[in-house]
Motif scaffolding. Structure first.
Motif, PDB file in Angstrom:
ATOM      1  N   THR A 155      -2.577  -5.668  -3.969  1.00 32.36           N
ATOM      2  CA  THR A 155      -1.220  -5.452  -4.162  1.00 32.36           C
ATOM      3  C   THR A 155      -0.671  -4.345  -2.588  1.00 32.36           C
ATOM      4  O   THR A 155      -1.774  -3.607  -2.806  1.00 32.36           O
ATOM      5  N   ASN A 156       0.311  -3.284  -3.061  1.00 38.78           N
ATOM      6  CA  ASN A 156       0.363  -2.259  -2.653  1.00 38.78           C
ATOM      7  C   ASN A 156      -0.063  -1.000  -3.010  1.00 38.78           C
ATOM      8  O   ASN A 156      -1.111  -1.036  -2.211  1.00 38.78           O
ATOM      9  N   LYS A 199       7.193  -8.056  -7.025  1.00 37.99           N
ATOM     10  CA  LYS A 199       5.953  -6.508  -6.933  1.00 37.99           C
ATOM     11  C   LYS A 199       5.921  -7.606  -5.636  1.00 37.99           C
ATOM     12  O   LYS A 199       6.507  -8.968  -4.971  1.00 37.99           O
ATOM     13  N   LEU A 202       3.008  -8.707  -2.199  1.00 37.67           N
ATOM     14  CA  LEU A 202       1.623  -8.873  -2.446  1.00 37.67           C
ATOM     15  C   LEU A 202       1.100  -9.373  -1.354  1.00 37.67           C
ATOM     16  O   LEU A 202       2.142  -9.695  -0.169  1.00 37.67           O
TER      17      LEU A 202
END
Length: 96
Positions: free
Chosen positions: A43-44, A75, A77
């Motif tokens: 994730t970020n 989202k 990724l």
């Protein structure tokens, strides 16, 4: 808290164990990683932590296509293999 069939000491022990389990579950969710077909995705937040970069720097990497990513449902990724590839491509050996 009153638990039927348990004395005060047993109820206190049960409550303490339940609190420990709740903490463990929360920690597991915070440290979770997404893996699909053997590929790990970040994730970020994972990227900020792994690369020690800011949110803005990561946005700049995406905007300038320095880093590959997926975006769906709001989202973002990043594939672990893509991150490794990016790091290897930008490695400079100064011991030559």
């Amino acid at each position: 808290m009153e638990l039927k069939g348990l004395g005060p000491e047993e109820a206190a022990l049960f409550t303490k164990k339940l609190e420990e389990i709740t903490i463990n579950i929360k920690e597991a969710f915070e440290k979770r990683t997404l893996t699909i077909n053997g590929e790990t995705y970040f994730t970020n937040q994972d990227m900020y932590d792994l690369l020690h970069i800011s949110k803005r720097t990561l946005q700049e990497y995406r905007a300038t296509q320095k880093i590959s990513y997926f975006k769906f449902g709001g989202k973002i990724l990043y594939k672990k293999s893509d991150i490794i590839k990016m790091l290897e491509e930008n490695y400079y050996n100064t011991n030559l």
